[in-house]
Design a protein around this motif. Structure first.
Motif, PDB file in Angstrom:
ATOM      1  N   THR A   1       0.834  -1.202   0.000  1.00 47.19           N
ATOM      2  CA  THR A   1       0.000   0.000   0.000  1.00 47.19           C
ATOM      3  C   THR A   1       0.867   1.250   0.000  1.00 47.19           C
ATOM      4  O   THR A   1       2.015   1.225   0.428  1.00 47.19           O
ATOM      5  CB  THR A   1      -0.940   0.047   1.230  1.00 47.19           C
ATOM      6  OG1 THR A   1      -0.147   0.028   2.423  1.00 47.19           O
ATOM      7  CG2 THR A   1      -1.908  -1.111   1.234  1.00 47.19           C
ATOM      8  N   ARG A   2       0.319   2.329  -0.499  1.00 49.83           N
ATOM      9  CA  ARG A   2       0.993   3.634  -0.461  1.00 49.83           C
ATOM     10  C   ARG A   2       0.525   4.361   0.798  1.00 49.83           C
ATOM     11  O   ARG A   2      -0.637   4.306   1.160  1.00 49.83           O
ATOM     12  CB  ARG A   2       0.626   4.476  -1.684  1.00 49.83           C
ATOM     13  CG  ARG A   2       1.222   3.939  -2.945  1.00 49.83           C
ATOM     14  CD  ARG A   2       2.167   4.941  -3.564  1.00 49.83           C
ATOM     15  NE  ARG A   2       2.802   4.327  -4.718  1.00 49.83           N
ATOM     16  CZ  ARG A   2       4.103   4.219  -4.846  1.00 49.83           C
ATOM     17  NH1 ARG A   2       4.899   4.688  -3.930  1.00 49.83           N
ATOM     18  NH2 ARG A   2       4.623   3.655  -5.903  1.00 49.83           N
ATOM     19  N   VAL A   3       1.441   5.047   1.413  1.00 48.12           N
ATOM     20  CA  VAL A   3       1.098   5.825   2.593  1.00 48.12           C
ATOM     21  C   VAL A   3       0.234   6.998   2.121  1.00 48.12           C
ATOM     22  O   VAL A   3       0.649   7.770   1.259  1.00 48.12           O
ATOM     23  CB  VAL A   3       2.375   6.316   3.314  1.00 48.12           C
ATOM     24  CG1 VAL A   3       2.025   7.173   4.513  1.00 48.12           C
ATOM     25  CG2 VAL A   3       3.248   5.127   3.715  1.00 48.12           C
ATOM     26  N   PRO A   4      -0.996   7.141   2.660  1.00 46.60           N
ATOM     27  CA  PRO A   4      -1.945   8.117   2.121  1.00 46.60           C
ATOM     28  C   PRO A   4      -1.724   9.560   2.576  1.00 46.60           C
ATOM     29  O   PRO A   4      -2.305  10.488   2.010  1.00 46.60           O
ATOM     30  CB  PRO A   4      -3.285   7.601   2.641  1.00 46.60           C
ATOM     31  CG  PRO A   4      -2.946   6.908   3.907  1.00 46.60           C
ATOM     32  CD  PRO A   4      -1.584   6.311   3.695  1.00 46.60           C
ATOM     33  N   ALA A   5      -0.930   9.763   3.605  1.00 47.69           N
ATOM     34  CA  ALA A   5      -0.661  11.100   4.142  1.00 47.69           C
ATOM     35  C   ALA A   5       0.600  10.980   4.987  1.00 47.69           C
ATOM     36  O   ALA A   5       1.131   9.879   5.157  1.00 47.69           O
ATOM     37  CB  ALA A   5      -1.832  11.565   5.000  1.00 47.69           C
ATOM     38  N   ASP A   6       1.093  12.087   5.505  1.00 49.90           N
ATOM     39  CA  ASP A   6       2.205  11.997   6.452  1.00 49.90           C
ATOM     40  C   ASP A   6       1.628  11.484   7.764  1.00 49.90           C
ATOM     41  O   ASP A   6       0.668  12.060   8.297  1.00 49.90           O
ATOM     42  CB  ASP A   6       2.855  13.363   6.661  1.00 49.90           C
ATOM     43  CG  ASP A   6       3.643  13.832   5.446  1.00 49.90           C
ATOM     44  OD1 ASP A   6       3.741  13.069   4.461  1.00 49.90           O
ATOM     45  OD2 ASP A   6       4.156  14.963   5.479  1.00 49.90           O
ATOM     46  N   VAL A   7       2.179  10.385   8.266  1.00 52.12           N
ATOM     47  CA  VAL A   7       1.639   9.763   9.479  1.00 52.12           C
ATOM     48  C   VAL A   7       2.745   9.488  10.490  1.00 52.12           C
ATOM     49  O   VAL A   7       3.866   9.160  10.121  1.00 52.12           O
ATOM     50  CB  VAL A   7       0.881   8.449   9.172  1.00 52.12           C
ATOM     51  CG1 VAL A   7      -0.300   8.692   8.270  1.00 52.12           C
ATOM     52  CG2 VAL A   7       1.787   7.414   8.564  1.00 52.12           C
ATOM     53  N   ARG A   8       2.409   9.652  11.763  1.00 47.43           N
ATOM     54  CA  ARG A   8       3.316   9.284  12.851  1.00 47.43           C
ATOM     55  C   ARG A   8       2.983   7.859  13.248  1.00 47.43           C
ATOM     56  O   ARG A   8       1.843   7.527  13.523  1.00 47.43           O
ATOM     57  CB  ARG A   8       3.153  10.222  14.038  1.00 47.43           C
ATOM     58  CG  ARG A   8       4.150   9.925  15.144  1.00 47.43           C
ATOM     59  CD  ARG A   8       4.272  11.039  16.148  1.00 47.43           C
ATOM     60  NE  ARG A   8       4.465  12.364  15.611  1.00 47.43           N
ATOM     61  CZ  ARG A   8       5.635  12.881  15.230  1.00 47.43           C
ATOM     62  NH1 ARG A   8       6.729  12.157  15.291  1.00 47.43           N
ATOM     63  NH2 ARG A   8       5.707  14.115  14.783  1.00 47.43           N
ATOM     64  N   ILE A   9       3.989   7.001  13.251  1.00 53.55           N
ATOM     65  CA  ILE A   9       3.791   5.587  13.530  1.00 53.55           C
ATOM     66  C   ILE A   9       3.468   5.382  15.012  1.00 53.55           C
ATOM     67  O   ILE A   9       4.196   5.867  15.880  1.00 53.55           O
ATOM     68  CB  ILE A   9       5.049   4.765  13.142  1.00 53.55           C
ATOM     69  CG1 ILE A   9       5.437   5.026  11.685  1.00 53.55           C
ATOM     70  CG2 ILE A   9       4.835   3.287  13.410  1.00 53.55           C
ATOM     71  CD1 ILE A   9       4.362   4.709  10.679  1.00 53.55           C
ATOM     72  N   VAL A  10       2.375   4.658  15.284  1.00 51.19           N
ATOM     73  CA  VAL A  10       1.994   4.374  16.667  1.00 51.19           C
ATOM     74  C   VAL A  10       2.087   2.885  16.987  1.00 51.19           C
ATOM     75  O   VAL A  10       2.177   2.507  18.150  1.00 51.19           O
ATOM     76  CB  VAL A  10       0.579   4.903  16.993  1.00 51.19           C
ATOM     77  CG1 VAL A  10       0.560   6.423  16.960  1.00 51.19           C
ATOM     78  CG2 VAL A  10      -0.461   4.330  16.072  1.00 51.19           C
ATOM     79  N   GLN A  11       2.053   2.044  15.964  1.00 51.22           N
ATOM     80  CA  GLN A  11       2.242   0.615  16.147  1.00 51.22           C
ATOM     81  C   GLN A  11       2.767   0.043  14.841  1.00 51.22           C
ATOM     82  O   GLN A  11       2.307   0.417  13.760  1.00 51.22           O
ATOM     83  CB  GLN A  11       0.925  -0.075  16.518  1.00 51.22           C
ATOM     84  CG  GLN A  11       1.082  -1.548  16.792  1.00 51.22           C
ATOM     85  CD  GLN A  11      -0.241  -2.217  17.132  1.00 51.22           C
ATOM     86  OE1 GLN A  11      -1.278  -1.588  17.175  1.00 51.22           O
ATOM     87  NE2 GLN A  11      -0.189  -3.501  17.365  1.00 51.22           N
ATOM     88  N   GLU A  12       3.744  -0.870  14.946  1.00 52.47           N
ATOM     89  CA  GLU A  12       4.305  -1.447  13.727  1.00 52.47           C
ATOM     90  C   GLU A  12       4.834  -2.846  14.002  1.00 52.47           C
ATOM     91  O   GLU A  12       5.135  -3.199  15.132  1.00 52.47           O
ATOM     92  CB  GLU A  12       5.397  -0.566  13.143  1.00 52.47           C
ATOM     93  CG  GLU A  12       6.560  -0.260  14.059  1.00 52.47           C
ATOM     94  CD  GLU A  12       7.631  -1.319  14.093  1.00 52.47           C
ATOM     95  OE1 GLU A  12       7.780  -2.074  13.112  1.00 52.47           O
ATOM     96  OE2 GLU A  12       8.327  -1.399  15.113  1.00 52.47           O
ATOM     97  N   SER A  13       4.886  -3.607  12.928  1.00 52.18           N
ATOM     98  CA  SER A  13       5.469  -4.937  12.970  1.00 52.18           C
ATOM     99  C   SER A  13       6.325  -5.091  11.717  1.00 52.18           C
ATOM    100  O   SER A  13       5.795  -5.307  10.626  1.00 52.18           O
ATOM    101  CB  SER A  13       4.367  -5.995  13.012  1.00 52.18           C
ATOM    102  OG  SER A  13       4.922  -7.287  12.916  1.00 52.18           O
ATOM    103  N   ASP A  14       7.653  -4.903  11.873  1.00 53.12           N
ATOM    104  CA  ASP A  14       8.607  -4.989  10.768  1.00 53.12           C
ATOM    105  C   ASP A  14       8.214  -4.083   9.603  1.00 53.12           C
ATOM    106  O   ASP A  14       8.304  -4.459   8.441  1.00 53.12           O
ATOM    107  CB  ASP A  14       8.760  -6.443  10.299  1.00 53.12           C
ATOM    108  CG  ASP A  14       9.930  -6.601   9.338  1.00 53.12           C
ATOM    109  OD1 ASP A  14      10.960  -5.933   9.539  1.00 53.12           O
ATOM    110  OD2 ASP A  14       9.802  -7.375   8.368  1.00 53.12           O
TER     111      ASP A  14
END
Length: 129
Positions: free
Chosen positions: A27-40
């Motif tokens: 997927t393409r990132v739809p806006a500038d976002v601050r990451i709050v949860q991630e898995s690799d």
């Protein structure tokens, strides 16, 4: 995007600051976002950084400058691996890529002194010939 506690598919133009977006492989990132949860979570951000290597993203703030940290994903970056959630912090023209586009659009093409002199020289040669 997640609104009212449910995963919804919305058009990018409907995003607002504070929306929670889900990003996954391809997927393409739809806006500038601050990451709050991630898995690799890794994204391709070559349109902004020029680097061809995937950028690993994390939730921890590593620097106060958003462009230097690895906790912000920028609009139009492609998710290459993993998945994650991010809070929208900038949309549309306010995004990093939007700012670059508006700066590029503001440039004016004015002739340099050298270009004026070359045109004048060419005119003189044409008249003499």
């Amino acid at each position: 995007m997640i609104r009212e506690f449910s995963l919804q598919k919305k058009h990018v133009s409907e995003l607002v600051k504070g929306d929670l977006v889900y990003m996954t492989l391809g997927t393409r990132v739809p806006a500038d976002v601050r990451i709050v949860q991630e898995s690799d979570l890794r994204v391709e951000a070559s349109s902004l950084t020029g680097e061809s290597e995937p950028v690993p993203l994390q939730t921890e703030v590593t620097t106060q400058r958003a462009t230097d940290g690895h906790n912000v994903a920028f609009m139009s970056s492609l998710v290459l691996s993993g998945e994650g959630y991010g809070i929208v912090i900038r949309t549309g023209d306010d995004t990093m890529i939007g700012s670059i586009a508006s700066l590029a659009g503001e440039t004016t093409l004015t002739k340099s002194t050298l270009q004026h002199e070359v045109e004048r020289f060419a005119l003189i040669i044409a008249i003499v010939a």
